[in-house]
Design an enzyme around this catalytic site. Structure first.
Site, mmCIF file in Angstrom:
data_model
loop_
_atom_site.group_PDB
_atom_site.id
_atom_site.type_symbol
_atom_site.label_atom_id
_atom_site.label_comp_id
_atom_site.label_asym_id
_atom_site.label_seq_id
_atom_site.Cartn_x
_atom_site.Cartn_y
_atom_site.Cartn_z
ATOM 1 N N GLU A 45 0.861 -1.188 0.000
ATOM 2 C CA GLU A 45 0.000 0.000 0.000
ATOM 3 C C GLU A 45 0.889 1.226 0.000
ATOM 4 O O GLU A 45 1.921 1.258 0.679
ATOM 5 C CB GLU A 45 -0.900 0.025 1.240
ATOM 6 C CG GLU A 45 -1.753 1.297 1.298
ATOM 7 C CD GLU A 45 -2.829 1.288 2.369
ATOM 8 O OE1 GLU A 45 -2.708 0.506 3.336
ATOM 9 O OE2 GLU A 45 -3.787 2.064 2.239
ATOM 10 N N CYS A 73 -6.653 1.175 3.193
ATOM 11 C CA CYS A 73 -7.601 2.294 3.267
ATOM 12 C C CYS A 73 -7.506 3.173 2.025
ATOM 13 O O CYS A 73 -8.460 3.850 1.663
ATOM 14 C CB CYS A 73 -7.333 3.117 4.513
ATOM 15 S SG CYS A 73 -7.717 2.210 6.002
ATOM 16 N N ASN A 101 -11.981 -3.379 1.369
ATOM 17 C CA ASN A 101 -10.893 -3.504 2.340
ATOM 18 C C ASN A 101 -11.442 -3.134 3.708
ATOM 19 O O ASN A 101 -12.037 -2.063 3.854
ATOM 20 C CB ASN A 101 -9.773 -2.512 1.986
ATOM 21 C CG ASN A 101 -8.832 -2.279 3.149
ATOM 22 O OD1 ASN A 101 -8.067 -3.163 3.526
ATOM 23 N ND2 ASN A 101 -8.890 -1.106 3.758
ATOM 24 N N GLU A 102 -11.280 -4.008 4.680
ATOM 25 C CA GLU A 102 -11.722 -3.695 6.051
ATOM 26 C C GLU A 102 -13.098 -3.065 6.053
ATOM 27 O O GLU A 102 -13.303 -1.996 6.637
ATOM 28 C CB GLU A 102 -10.755 -2.708 6.709
ATOM 29 C CG GLU A 102 -9.431 -3.275 6.995
ATOM 30 C CD GLU A 102 -8.593 -2.418 7.939
ATOM 31 O OE1 GLU A 102 -8.968 -1.286 8.231
ATOM 32 O OE2 GLU A 102 -7.561 -2.930 8.382
HETATM 33 O O1 AHR Z 1 -1.856 -1.357 6.805
HETATM 34 C C1 AHR Z 1 -2.221 -0.065 7.177
HETATM 35 C C2 AHR Z 1 -3.707 0.156 7.191
HETATM 36 O O2 AHR Z 1 -4.258 -0.669 8.158
HETATM 37 C C3 AHR Z 1 -4.451 -0.221 5.950
HETATM 38 O O3 AHR Z 1 -4.570 0.810 5.056
HETATM 39 C C4 AHR Z 1 -5.807 -0.559 6.434
HETATM 40 O O4 AHR Z 1 -6.418 -1.541 5.643
HETATM 41 C C5 AHR Z 1 -5.595 -0.929 7.861
HETATM 42 O O5 AHR Z 1 -6.388 -0.167 8.683
#
Ligand code: AHR
Length: 778
Positions: A24, A227, A351-352
Site C-alpha cells: 500500500e 484504506c 478492504n476492512e
Molecule cells: O496497513 C495499514 C492500514 O491498516 C491499511 O490501510 C488498512 O487496511 C488498515 O487499517
C-alpha cells in the site's frame, strides 16, 4: 527427552499460495519509495487537498535552496493550455533574466550514484523560437555534476530526454533547470529516473527495494491498499476520489495525480499496469483490491442505481488482466507493452469493510463477476478487527454468497498472537478460506517477530482453512511515517529489513508445497502464563469530547453489594482513576451524555488496570466516533478484542453497562448487547512446530519457534542424507535500524546427517532442512 518424528510418507494439506505481500502506498511506499521516480511533484499538481502545506510548487526551490513561489508573470503555474486534460498544471517561465529552479526530491534529496545512468526528461512547449534550457544534476549546495543543454525544437508540447552518467555519489542531489535569459516556455512532467531499475523497467521500481521484496519469494501481492482503496469521493474525476484503477493506465503524462488518504499526493506513476508487471517480475500472483462504491471513513455510498459503472470497472479489470491482446481491454494492456495476459486469479472487493452499505453492494459485485468470470476467486471482507459485529457480518456475507476467501485484518500485541495461536484450529475447512490480508504484532522488536513466527506455524497447520497471509504494512520511508511497525524501512539511499522481515523471509522462502505429518512425544505441558481475573483499577479517559456521567455504580455480582461513585464530567484527554476492584465478577453501570467537544470522538472506560501499561478498555465512540470496542493493553500495546459499529450522538443520554466475569466481557448500551467476548488465557507452548515438504527442492523442512527464555533439547527419530540448519535468534528487545540493520543472529550451517539430538536456543526460530535418503523421497 522430547522427541519429534517426521512421518515422511504422510502427506497433509497443500500450502498453495500461503505467503505473500501486501503493498500500500502509505509511508511514501510508492511515491518517494518503490516507484523509482526521483522528482517530487513532477507535474505541479500538488495541492492543499493532498496536504495542508502543499501547493503547486511544493518540493521545488530556487538556486539558493529556498522554497519556490510564483512571481507575477515571470514564473507561474498555469493550466489553460495543458499537456493533457488529466494533467493540467504546468510551469510557465517568461523572463528576461536567467532563472534557475531545483527539485529536492524526497528525504534529503536525490540519491545519485557514481557510475549510474539517469534518464532526465520533461515536456516543453515554447512561446518563442530557438529556445533551450539546461539540465544539471547538483548537490544541495549547488555543485554541478552533470550538465545537458537541451534545444527546444517543437512548437507544441513534446517530450525531451537525455541520459547522463554520474561520476560522484551524492545523497542530497538536486535536479536544477536553468532557463537562460529571455526564456518564454511552458514545462511539465519533469523527471529523473534511474536507468537501472528492477528488471530494467523504464517506468519501474527502485531496484534495492524491489530486490528486498523479491528476496522473500512472495507467492502473491495484494495491492494497491488498504484504506487507500476506499477512502475518497465517488466521482472518479475528483482529485480526492476513491482509487479508480482505470485512471492509472496509459503514458504517465496522461495520468492524473490524486490525493493519497495518508496525507500526501500519489502520482499514480506506479499504476495498475506497473503493479501487474511487478507481480510478474516478483513471481507473485496479483491480488488487486477494488472499492465497492462505499467509503466507510466518510460514509459515502454510490446509489445502487448508479453502481453499474463500478461493476463495469471490476469486469474491465479482469478483461484488462486476462483478455486476449486484440480484445478491447487486452489491447490496452498490449499497447502498454504486455500482450500476454497477466493471469489474474484472485480479486478482492473492499478492504476492512464495515456497515450494511458495503455488504449490500458486495452482492452486486459478486453476482456480476461470478456470472462473467466464474473462474476468478472472489475475496470478501471481514472488517478491521479479529472479532465483532463487522467481522461476523463479513463472514456471514461470505458464506451466503460462497465467496472464495474472506479478508481478515488484525494488528495486536505479541501476547494476543500467542494467546490466539489456535484461532484457526476450529474453523470450517469446507467454507470460504481465510485471507489474512493484514496482520502484525505491533512492534519491530524481536519479541513481536517471534510471536508472529509462532502464529505462522498455526497458519501453516491450518492451511486447509487459511489460504493466504501477508504481513502489513510492507514499506516505510523513515522520513514519512504514517504507520508503524512496518516490514521494510528505507530512505533515499538505504534499505533495511526489520527483524519481522527476517522472520517473514525465512518462512516465505521455505514455505513448502504441503504439510507433512509429525509426532511429538515426551514434550512438557504448555505453560499458562496468564489466566487471571480482570481485577484492578477502573476509571475514565477523555478523548476530546465533553462527556457528562451520572449514576455510576459498581455491583459485586457475588455479594450483591453496590457502590456508588461521583463522576461529573470527562473531557480533554484526562484520565480519572476511580477505585480498585478486587472481585472477579462485577458490573459497572453508568449513564452518560455527550455535550460537546470533537464530533468525531467519544471516551473510554478503563478497568482491570494493573498499571498504566496493562489494563482493559471499553471505547464508546472510538475511531472517528464509529466504534464500540473492547481492548486489552499489554505492556502499552493494545489489541482490539471485539468491535461493533456504533456512534455517540450529542445531547443524547445512554445507559451503559459492562459486565466482567473472570475474563468474560459483555457490554450493553440502553439494554442492547454490543460486545461479548472472552479474553483467552496467555498460554505458551514449549515449542511451536510444523513440518512441510518442498516438492521442487525435494526436502523436508522442520520449522520450530521457541518463544521461551530456555533452551529446548529434542531428539529426531529419522535418518537423512543431509541436514541444513538455519537459526534466527536475538534479544527480545532487538530492533533493526538504519545504523544497526542486522540485530538478529543468523546461523546457517550444514550439520552431520547422523545428528539426532538438537538444541533450540532461547527466543529463536530454527528451520532444519532434511534431504531424505532416496527411499523416502516423494
Ligand atoms: O496497513 C495499514 C492500514 O491498516 C491499511 O490501510 C488498512 O487496511 C488498515 O487499517
Amino acid at each position: 527427552m522430547a522427541k519429534i518424528k517426521i512421518q515422511c510418507d504422510e502427506k497433509l494439506m497443500p500450502l498453495g499460495d500461503l505467503y505473500g505481500l501486501f503493498f500500500e502506498d502509505l509511508n511514501h511506499a510508492a511515491d518517494g519509495g518503490l516507484y523509482a521516480e526521483m522528482i517530487q511533484n513532477r507535474s505541479f499538481e500538488f495541492c492543499e487537498l493532498d496536504h495542508p502545506t502543499y501547493h503547486a510548487l511544493y518540493a521545488w526551490e530556487d538556486a539558493n535552496g529556498q522554497p519556490l513561489s510564483e512571481k507575477s508573470t515571470s514564473l507561474r503555474v498555469l493550466s489553460d493550455d495543458f499537456l493533457h486534460v488529466q494533467n493540467r498544471n504546468y510551469l510557465k517561465v517568461n523572463r528576461l533574466e536567467e532563472t534557475i529552479i531545483r527539485n529536492r526530491g524526497y528525504n534529503q534529496g536525490l540519491y545519485l550514484q557514481s557510475g549510474e545512468k539517469y534518464r532526465l526528461s520533461f515536456f516543453a512547449k515554447p512561446d518563442l523560437k530557438e529556445q533551450q534550457l539546461i539540465l544539471q544534476l547538483q548537490n544541495a549546495s549547488g555543485e554541478v555534476f552533470t550538465e545537458s543543454v537541451i534545444p527546444i525544437t517543437e512548437k507544441s508540447w513534446r517530450k525531451y530526454e537525455v541520459v547522463v552518467t554520474m561520476e560522484r555519489t551524492v545523497t542530497d542531489g538536486r535536479l536544477a533547470i536553468v532557463f537562460p535569459p529571455k526564456t518564454d516556455l511552458a514545462i511539465d512532467m519533469i523527471s529523473v529516473f534511474p536507468v537501472n531499475t528492477f528488471k530494467n523497467r523504464e517506468n519501474g521500481c527502485r531496484k534495492d527495494l524491489a530486490e528486498k521484496l523479491a528476496a522473500m519469494k512472495p507467492k502473491f501481492m495484494r495491492f494497491p491498499g488498504g484504506c487507500l482503496v476506499h477512502d475518497g469521493s465517488l466521482n472518479a474525476e475528483d482529485h480526492d476520489s476513491m482509487y479508480r484503477w482505470k485512471k492509472t493506465l496509459g503514458p504517465v503524462e496522461t495520468r492524473p495525480t490524486r490525493r493519497n488518504n495518508w496525507g500526501y499526493n500519489q502520482s499514480l506513476g506506479l499504476g495498475f499496469f506497473e503493479y501487474f508487471q511487478l507481480c510478474e517480475d516478483l513471481g507473485a500472483k496479483p491480488i488487486p483490491v477494488l472499492p465497492a462504491g462505499w467509503d466507510p471513513h466518510h460514509q459515502r455510498a454510490v446509489p445502487i442505481a448508479e453502481l453499474d459503472e463500478w461493476l463495469q470497472d471490476a469486469l474491465d479489470l479482469i478483461a484488462f488482466a486476462n483478455g486476449e491482446a486484440d480484445s478491447t481491454w487486452g489491447s490496452v494492456r498490449a499497447k502498454m507493452g504486455h500482450p500476454e495476459p497477466f493471469s489474474l486469479e484472485y480479486l478482492a472487493i473492499g478492504n476492512e469493510e464495515v456497515g450494511p452499505e458495503f455488504f449490500e453492494r458486495y452482492t452486486y459485485f459478486h453476482e456480476a463477476i461470478r456470472q462473467a468470470y466464474p473462474e476468478i476467486k472472489l475475496i470478501n471482507s471481514a472488517g478491521p478487527f479479529s472479532a465483532g459485529s463487522e467481522y461476523d457480518r463479513g463472514w456471514e456475507s461470505a458464506r451466503t454468497h460462497q465467496s472464495d476467501l474472506v479478508d481478515e485484518h488484525y494488528y495486536a500485541s505479541p501476547e494476543w498472537f500467542l494467546a490466539n495461536h489456535t484461532r484457526y484450529d476450529s474453523f470450517d475447512a469446507q467454507g470460504p478460506k481465510v485471507f489474512l490480508g493484514e496482520y502484525a504484532a505491533k512492534s519491530n522488536r524481536w519479541w513481536s517477530a517471534l510471536a508472529e513466527a509462532s502464529y505462522m506455524i498455526g497458519l501453516e497447520r491450518n492451511a486447509d482453512k487459511v489460504a493466504l497471509a501477508c504481513y502489513a504494512p510492507l514499506l516505510a520511508n523513515i522520513d514519512y511515517v504514517n504507520w508503524r511497525p512496518d516490514l521494510i524501512w528505507f530512505n533515499q539511499e538505504t534499505v533495511y529489513g526489520s527483524v519481522n522481515y527476517d522472520v517473514q523471509k525465512l518462512f516465505m522462502t521455505n514455505q513448502g508445497t504441503h504439510n507433512v505429518a509429525f509426532e511429538m512425544s515426551d514434550f512438557p505441558e504448555a505453560e499458562i502464563v496468564d489466566d487471571t481475573a480482570m481485577t484492578g483499577s477502573f476509571g475514565f479517559v477523555g478523548d476530546h469530547a465533553d462527556i457528562e456521567v451520572t449514576s455510576l455504580t459498581v455491583t459485586d455480582e457475588k455479594t450483591g453489594q453496590v457502590t456508588a461513585y461521583d463522576v461529573k464530567t470527562i473531557g480533554g484527554s484526562e484520565r480519572q482513576l476511580l477505585d480498585t476492584l478486587q472481585m472477579e465478577h462485577y458490573k459497572i453501570t453508568f449513564h452518560f451524555t455527550k455535550t460537546g467537544g470533537r464530533v468525531d470522538k467519544g471516551f473510554q472506560l478503563f478497568f482491570g488496570q494493573k498499571d498504566e501499561k496493562n489494563y482493559y478498555s471499553w471505547s464508546l465512540g472510538g475511531w472517528q466516533n464509529q466504534d464500540c470496542l473492547l481492548s486489552s493493553h499489554v505492556n502499552g500495546c493494545d489489541s482490539v478484542l471485539t468491535q461493533s459499529i456504533w456512534q455517540v450522538q450529542t445531547n443524547q443520554a445512554y445507559l451503559c453497562e459492562l459486565e466482567v466475569n473472570h475474563r468474560q466481557l459483555t457490554t450493553t448500551i440502553n439494554g442492547q448487547v454490543f460486545n461479548e467476548t472472552k479474553e483467552l488465557p496467555l498460554v505458551i507452548q514449549p515449542l511451536y512446530v510444523n513440518t512441510v515438504y518442498d516438492e521442487e527442492k525435494e526436502v523436508f523442512i522442520l520449522k520450530i519457534v521457541n518463544v521461551r527464555e530456555d533452551q529446548f533439547h529434542f531428539n529426531l527419530d529419522n535418518s537423512w542424507d543431509k541436514i541444513n540448519l538455519t537459526q534466527l535468534s536475538a534479544e527480545i528487545t532487538a530492533e533493526n535500524s538504519l545504523e544497526h540493520p542486522e540485530q538478529v543472529t543468523v546461523k546457517k550451517e550444514e550439520i552431520p546427517s547422523s545428528n539426532q539430538a538438537f538444541v533450540v536456543e532461547p527466543f529463536s526460530v530454527l528451520f532444519l532442512e532434511f534431504t531424505p535418503p532416496k527411499k523416502n523421497k516423494k
